[in-house]
Design an enzyme around this catalytic site. Structure first.
Site, mmCIF file in Angstrom:
data_model
loop_
_atom_site.group_PDB
_atom_site.id
_atom_site.type_symbol
_atom_site.label_atom_id
_atom_site.label_comp_id
_atom_site.label_asym_id
_atom_site.label_seq_id
_atom_site.Cartn_x
_atom_site.Cartn_y
_atom_site.Cartn_z
ATOM 1 N N GLU A 258 0.878 -1.173 0.000
ATOM 2 C CA GLU A 258 0.000 0.000 0.000
ATOM 3 C C GLU A 258 0.913 1.220 0.000
ATOM 4 O OE1 GLU A 258 -3.290 0.059 -0.193
ATOM 5 O OE2 GLU A 258 -3.566 -2.109 -0.080
ATOM 6 N N CYS B 222 -2.072 9.542 2.273
ATOM 7 C CA CYS B 222 -1.608 8.914 1.022
ATOM 8 C C CYS B 222 -2.520 9.232 -0.135
ATOM 9 C CB CYS B 222 -1.504 7.397 1.202
ATOM 10 S SG CYS B 222 -3.036 6.647 1.758
#
Ligand code: NAD
Length: 479
Positions: free
Chosen positions: A210, A244
């Site tokens: 991720e 993110c």
């Protein structure tokens, strides 16, 4: 034997006992994780405040609320997720049992990042517990207060042998990476992601990465710029830009640029007051190193809002477009329209998200069709993260694999193919045994290539029952 080796070995031994497998056990651990979140919410909030300056409500909203939702979802649906999944058959296997059986992968290493220290570390754990894996949890040392609370209190709620917490920095993360795991779930930068994948390759261990990257945000000139900028301001400046999936930069036509700047400036003031420094819902950059990194990114750029500004001379320094910003800076790059925006996006690494703001559904669909990214979100920011049914993850440089809801369970399970045949009906098999003839081949072709779905089978069973019933009625009453 090192601490890390010991933890992995203990984890493997306790996994082999099969203790993680009963559904009751998994549900019990998930409930305990819920208790940890509710009973330790003060410790969690205090740690997150110390690490990132997050307010108590902010921590609940952005860290633990989603976690609670994911845990509840897993508890409610676990039995269904874990159950065998029948698949389509062909005529050759029509009378056999053919299904996919999710089975626990084994021992998983979960490496978390610092920006949402609870969400990105414990959310994969929810999937790991649900999938009956044994997991070693390695929170980021950068968010040290959160890591400490996790290390101290989590073992009071979860099975210590099955879900140990390992703390420490780079060296302490590299040590377990030498061990053999059955899966590594990593959240962090693309640079470290490559190291993790390299270490995993030595044992042929599958990975979920991720990662981050530069998520573009295209604003169509015909959209409601005021609402678009409100949502973008929220998505960008929450957690001081250290998200993110924050929009990394804006793409828009020159004719709306000053309006965009004006609206974003207005929203920053409205959300965070004239003095964000003392406002409790405006967080902090995690540490001095990142602060200096973000400040250095601005070098050579013209600041339109938030510093000495000269809007007429807007210029974006090369550093700002080289790496993920991960801070409260939002460059605006002007393009001639959606064509150039698409080209701009496609000339770069595949992002975690592409954002597009427009009233025009055709334009949105065009951006979907002509770009690639982990996700696409139209007319809002960040909220796709909250939809558990959507797989969350990147593609290319922004990562591989995905999770959330059932996707977390699937990601950390091995999807085992099961086919159970009878030892009877051997006659059917003769067509595949030598000698091979054209006639046998045509039978195989017919039986093998004809797919029979579960629905079709049900329909056929229903038709057979109806036919039987009709035959009975005719025989009994109408003859
Ligand atoms: P970080 O520095 O906390 O590193 C992440 C983890 O990697 C930590 O646990 C750390 O101990 C470990 N690590 C660091 N260097 C290592 C090395 N050389 N070898 C082995 N392990 C090492 O976090 P970061 O990388 O600064 O995190 C920020 C990045 O994470 C951003 O790019 C952001 O976009 C990304 N991110 C992605 C997601 C997502 O869900 N896709 C979520 C959060 C953050």
């Amino acid at each position: 034997m090192s601490r890390e080796e010991l933890a992995v070995q203990r984890a493997r031994t306790s996994f082999q006992t099969g203790r993680t497998k009963p559904l009751d056990f998994r549900v019990h651990q998930l409930k305990n994780l819920l208790h940890f979140i509710s009973e330790r919410c003060a410790d969690i909030s205090a740690a997150t405040k110390n690490d990132l300056g997050k307010s108590q409500h902010g921590t609940k909203l952005f860290e633990t609320l989603g976690l609670e939702g994911e845990i509840n979802l897993a508890i409610e649906n676990l039995a269904g997720w874990a159950t065998p999944r029948p698949v389509e058959k062909n005529l050759l296997t029509i009378s056999d049992e053919v299904y996919v059986q999710p089975e626990p992968l084994g021992v998983v290493l979960i490496i978390g990042a610092w920006n949402y220290p609870w969400a990105v570390t414990l959310q994969p754990l929810v999937g790991a517990i649900a999938a009956a894996t044994k997991s070693i949890i390695k929170p980021s040392e950068v968010s040290s207060h959160s890591a400490k609370v996790m290390e101290e209190f989590l073992p009071q709620y979860l099975d210590k042998d099955l879900y140990p917490v390992l703390t420490g920095g780079v060296a302490e993360t590299q040590e377990p990476l030498k061990q053999r795991f059955d899966h590594i779930f990593y959240t962090g930068s693309s640079t470290v992601g490559k190291l993790v994948m390299g270490a995993a390759a030595r044992h042929l261990t599958p990975v979920t990465l991720e990662l981050g990257g530069k998520s573009p945000c295209y604003i169509d000139k015909n959209c409601d710029i005021s609402i678009a900028c409100r949502r973008i301001t929220w998505g960008k400046f929450v957690n001081c830009g250290q998200t993110c999936i924050a929009p990394d930069y804006i793409l828009c036509e020159p004719c709306i640029q000053s309006r965009v700047i004006e609206e974003i400036a207005k929203n920053i003031k409205e959300f965070y007051t004239d003095n964000p420094k003392t406002f409790e819902d405006y967080g902090r950059i995690i540490n001095q190193r990142h602060f200096k990194r973000v400040m250095a990114l601005m070098e050579g750029s013209t600041v339109a809002v938030g510093g000495d500004s000269d809007e007429s001379q807007c210029y974006i320094g090369e550093w700002l477009m080289k790496e993920e910003i991960f801070g409260p800076l939002l460059p605006i790059i002007t393009v001639s329209g959606v064509d150039e925006a698409i080209q701009f996006i496609n000339d770069r690494e595949k992002p975690l998200v592409v954002y597009v703001f427009s009233h025009n559904i055709k334009l949105i669909k065009r951006v979907i069709a002509e770009t690639s990214s982990g996700a696409l979100l139209a007319n809002d920011c960040l909220v796709h993260f909250t939809v558990s049914a959507l797989p969350f993850g990147g593609v290319g440089n922004s990562g591989m694999g995905s999770y959330h809801g059932r996707h977390s369970f699937d990601q950390l399970s091995h999807m085992r193919s099961c086919l159970i045949k009878q030892l009877s009906m051997e006659g059917v098999n003769s067509m595949r045994y030598p000698p091979h003839t054209a006639k046998k081949l045509s039978w195989v072709r017919f039986l093998l290539l004809k797919q029979v779905s579960v629905c079709m089978l049900r329909r056929m069973a229903l038709l057979a029952t109806l036919a039987g019933l009709a035959a009975f009625v005719v025989q009994r009453f109408l003859r």
